[in-house]
Scaffold this active site. Structure first.
Site, PDB file in Angstrom:
ATOM      1  N   MET A   1     -17.456 108.597 -71.305  1.00  0.00           N
ATOM      2  CA  MET A   1     -16.051 108.162 -71.233  1.00  0.00           C
ATOM      3  C   MET A   1     -15.323 108.591 -72.510  1.00  0.00           C
ATOM      4  O   MET A   1     -14.282 108.044 -72.854  1.00  0.00           O
ATOM      5  CB  MET A   1     -15.969 106.649 -71.035  1.00  0.00           C
ATOM      6  CG  MET A   1     -16.595 106.211 -69.708  1.00  0.00           C
ATOM      7  SD  MET A   1     -15.977 104.657 -69.065  1.00  0.00           S
ATOM      8  CE  MET A   1     -16.414 103.532 -70.367  1.00  0.00           C
ATOM      9  N   GLY A   2     -15.883 109.543 -73.228  1.00  0.00           N
ATOM     10  CA  GLY A   2     -15.226 110.054 -74.434  1.00  0.00           C
ATOM     11  C   GLY A   2     -15.425 109.135 -75.625  1.00  0.00           C
ATOM     12  O   GLY A   2     -16.349 108.323 -75.655  1.00  0.00           O
ATOM     13  N   ALA A   3     -14.536 109.291 -76.633  1.00  0.00           N
ATOM     14  CA  ALA A   3     -14.694 108.583 -77.917  1.00  0.00           C
ATOM     15  C   ALA A   3     -16.112 108.850 -78.430  1.00  0.00           C
ATOM     16  O   ALA A   3     -16.865 107.929 -78.761  1.00  0.00           O
ATOM     17  CB  ALA A   3     -14.413 107.091 -77.778  1.00  0.00           C
ATOM     18  N   LEU A   4     -16.454 110.118 -78.482  1.00  0.00           N
ATOM     19  CA  LEU A   4     -17.842 110.520 -78.711  1.00  0.00           C
ATOM     20  C   LEU A   4     -18.326 110.144 -80.107  1.00  0.00           C
ATOM     21  O   LEU A   4     -17.579 110.229 -81.082  1.00  0.00           O
ATOM     22  CB  LEU A   4     -17.977 112.030 -78.517  1.00  0.00           C
ATOM     23  CG  LEU A   4     -17.541 112.561 -77.147  1.00  0.00           C
ATOM     24  CD1 LEU A   4     -17.743 114.070 -77.072  1.00  0.00           C
ATOM     25  CD2 LEU A   4     -18.296 111.869 -76.014  1.00  0.00           C
TER      26      LEU A   4
ATOM     27  N   HIS B 273     -23.714 110.026 -78.187  1.00  0.00           N
ATOM     28  CA  HIS B 273     -23.386 111.018 -77.155  1.00  0.00           C
ATOM     29  C   HIS B 273     -23.884 112.410 -77.559  1.00  0.00           C
ATOM     30  O   HIS B 273     -24.414 113.153 -76.744  1.00  0.00           O
ATOM     31  CB  HIS B 273     -21.869 111.103 -76.965  1.00  0.00           C
ATOM     32  CG  HIS B 273     -21.214 109.851 -76.511  1.00  0.00           C
ATOM     33  ND1 HIS B 273     -20.394 109.101 -77.323  1.00  0.00           N
ATOM     34  CD2 HIS B 273     -21.246 109.214 -75.314  1.00  0.00           C
ATOM     35  CE1 HIS B 273     -19.951 108.060 -76.654  1.00  0.00           C
ATOM     36  NE2 HIS B 273     -20.455 108.100 -75.438  1.00  0.00           N
TER      37      HIS B 273
ATOM     38  N   GLN C 280     -14.689 100.825 -63.254  1.00  0.00           N
ATOM     39  CA  GLN C 280     -15.811 100.059 -63.829  1.00  0.00           C
ATOM     40  C   GLN C 280     -15.346  99.028 -64.845  1.00  0.00           C
ATOM     41  O   GLN C 280     -16.174  98.382 -65.483  1.00  0.00           O
ATOM     42  CB  GLN C 280     -16.879 100.992 -64.408  1.00  0.00           C
ATOM     43  CG  GLN C 280     -16.462 101.772 -65.631  1.00  0.00           C
ATOM     44  CD  GLN C 280     -17.523 102.795 -66.041  1.00  0.00           C
ATOM     45  OE1 GLN C 280     -17.635 103.863 -65.442  1.00  0.00           O
ATOM     46  NE2 GLN C 280     -18.318 102.472 -67.055  1.00  0.00           N
TER      47      GLN C 280
ATOM     48  N   GLY D  73     -27.854 107.508 -71.924  1.00  0.00           N
ATOM     49  CA  GLY D  73     -28.442 106.747 -73.015  1.00  0.00           C
ATOM     50  C   GLY D  73     -29.172 105.515 -72.491  1.00  0.00           C
ATOM     51  O   GLY D  73     -28.704 104.851 -71.566  1.00  0.00           O
TER      52      GLY D  73
ATOM     53  N   VAL E 168     -29.437 105.595 -80.021  1.00  0.00           N
ATOM     54  CA  VAL E 168     -29.225 106.072 -81.394  1.00  0.00           C
ATOM     55  C   VAL E 168     -28.570 104.926 -82.171  1.00  0.00           C
ATOM     56  O   VAL E 168     -27.649 104.265 -81.675  1.00  0.00           O
ATOM     57  CB  VAL E 168     -28.310 107.318 -81.401  1.00  0.00           C
ATOM     58  CG1 VAL E 168     -28.085 107.816 -82.819  1.00  0.00           C
ATOM     59  CG2 VAL E 168     -28.929 108.418 -80.541  1.00  0.00           C
TER      60      VAL E 168
ATOM     61  N   SER F 136     -22.017 102.706 -80.464  1.00  0.00           N
ATOM     62  CA  SER F 136     -21.202 102.434 -79.277  1.00  0.00           C
ATOM     63  C   SER F 136     -19.763 102.790 -79.594  1.00  0.00           C
ATOM     64  O   SER F 136     -19.309 102.593 -80.729  1.00  0.00           O
ATOM     65  CB  SER F 136     -21.297 100.946 -78.914  1.00  0.00           C
ATOM     66  OG  SER F 136     -20.255 100.596 -78.021  1.00  0.00           O
TER      67      SER F 136
HETATM   68  O1  PAF Z   1     -21.953 105.161 -69.884  1.00  0.00           O
HETATM   69  C1  PAF Z   1     -20.797 105.567 -69.681  1.00  0.00           C
HETATM   70  O2  PAF Z   1     -20.138 106.088 -70.567  1.00  0.00           O
HETATM   71  C2  PAF Z   1     -20.173 105.395 -68.318  1.00  0.00           C
HETATM   72  O3  PAF Z   1     -20.569 104.220 -67.723  1.00  0.00           O
HETATM   73  C3  PAF Z   1     -20.427 106.594 -67.386  1.00  0.00           C
HETATM   74  C4  PAF Z   1     -21.911 106.773 -67.088  1.00  0.00           C
HETATM   75  C5  PAF Z   1     -19.885 107.867 -68.001  1.00  0.00           C
HETATM   76  C6  PAF Z   1     -19.719 106.387 -66.031  1.00  0.00           C
HETATM   77  O4  PAF Z   1     -18.348 106.239 -66.199  1.00  0.00           O
END
Ligand code: PAF
Length: 318
Positions: free
Chosen positions: A64-67, A71, A95, A181, A214, A223
């Site tokens: 979902m980005g904000a790496l 990630h 979600q 992860g 990690v 996170s």
């Molecule tokens: O873990 C996440 O970042 C999200 O739940 C995912 C797997 C990308 C699905 O939106």
């Protein structure tokens, strides 16, 4: 959005168009960059078909980005195992429950793209909400069993949203391998069950690979939500992994599980956590709660809140 500091100039001009909310739907970013960004399924498919034409393997890292480094560890693992890496960045609204942090969730697509480029990512799939859920979208994937306890109990509908979007991502990218992860241990179990039941593991996502969590130098699991923590709460948050390790040592030594978990929760509250959503010793495969270890492979799985931020973590118990 302020321009990121270390973005190379050529990327910076193009990256201005990369905001997930405002990017033009019919653009893709090509040229001399390593990473090719796709905003539409047509463009994505062409990119993937070209990469896979000679039988190359494709590793997908859904995000979902904000790496952060967690990630990037998945991306590095995917690069080790696969010929090409595709990363998706999509803040999936389905979600998030009512009152959760969908609007506040950090979005930094241009900075993420620069990080992915530095990691040698081939494709960045960055659909917007309309591209992912066009008008009239009516399908929901619900995995029973493993999705029901733990986070599933606290966040109704969360894992339906995850399963549905991950199924779409598998069908869109058609990866040979997919990387997740272990920090979201229940999510990984839900995705494995979904992929098995819907026959997604062949020919797509042949292998679903769980990558160990990690951690920051002090042990806090990385996170995207850690950035919500104030300095004070960040200092207190380290109690979570420390107290988990101590509880695991006691459980492995044969101490009573319920009493140990009660003391663990008291320790978190004493350190400044506002609440503990759950702290469960669970069977590693079924995620069923265990009252005693009795030789099984288990996991201590926890969700706790501090200063309005919900942190999750899990560790093996044997
Ligand atoms: O873990 C996440 O970042 C999200 O739940 C995912 C797997 C990308 C699905 O939106």
């Amino acid at each position: 959005m302020p321009p990121p500091q270390r973005l190379p100039c050529r990327l910076h001009h193009k990256a201005k168009r990369l905001s997930q909310h405002h990017h033009p739907l019919h653009h893709d970013i090509q040229g001399e960059k390593t990473v090719q960004t796709a905003y539409t399924l047509d463009v994505l498919r062409k990119q993937i078909d070209t990469l896979a034409a000679d039988g190359s393997t494709i590793g997908l890292v859904p995000t979902m980005g904000a790496l952060h480094d967690g990630h990037l560890t998945l991306v590095r693992r995917a690069r080790e195992m696969c010929d090409h890496v595709a990363v998706s960045i999509f803040v999936n609204p389905t979600q998030f429950g009512p009152g959760e942090d969908l609007d506040a969730y950090p979005r930094q697509l241009e900075a993420d793209a620069a990080m992915l480029e530095a990691e040698g990512t081939a494709v960045l799939w960055a659909p917007n909400v309309a591209a992912m859920y066009p008008d009239g979208f009516v399908t929901n994937i619900s995995v029973t069993g493993v999705s029901e306890g733990l986070c599933g109990a606290d966040r109704p509908g969360h894992f339906d949203g995850v399963a549905t979007v991950v199924c779409k991502l598998f069908n869109q990218v058609r990866p040979t391998h997919a990387f997740f992860g272990e920090k979201d241990f229940q999510q990984l179990a839900v995705i494995r069950a979904m992929a098995r039941d819907l026959d997604l593991t062949h020919p797509h996502a042949r292998s679903i690979i769980g990558v160990p969590t990690v951690r920051e130098a002090d042990g806090l699991a990385m996170s995207s939500r850690n950035r919500y923590l104030s300095d004070k709460d960040r200092g207190a948050a380290v109690t979570l992994p420390r107290a988990m390790k101590a509880a695991i040592t006691r459980i492995e030594a044969g101490d009573d599980v319920a009493a140990t978990l009660m003391a663990f929760q008291d320790e978190l509250i004493g350190a400044g956590f506002t609440s503990v959503d759950y702290a469960t010793l669970a069977d590693s495969a079924s995620l069923a709660p265990l009252a005693a270890l009795e030789g099984r492979t288990a996991r201590l799985i926890v969700a706790a809140r501090i200063g309005g931020t919900r942190l999750i973590d899990n560790m093996p118990v044997s």
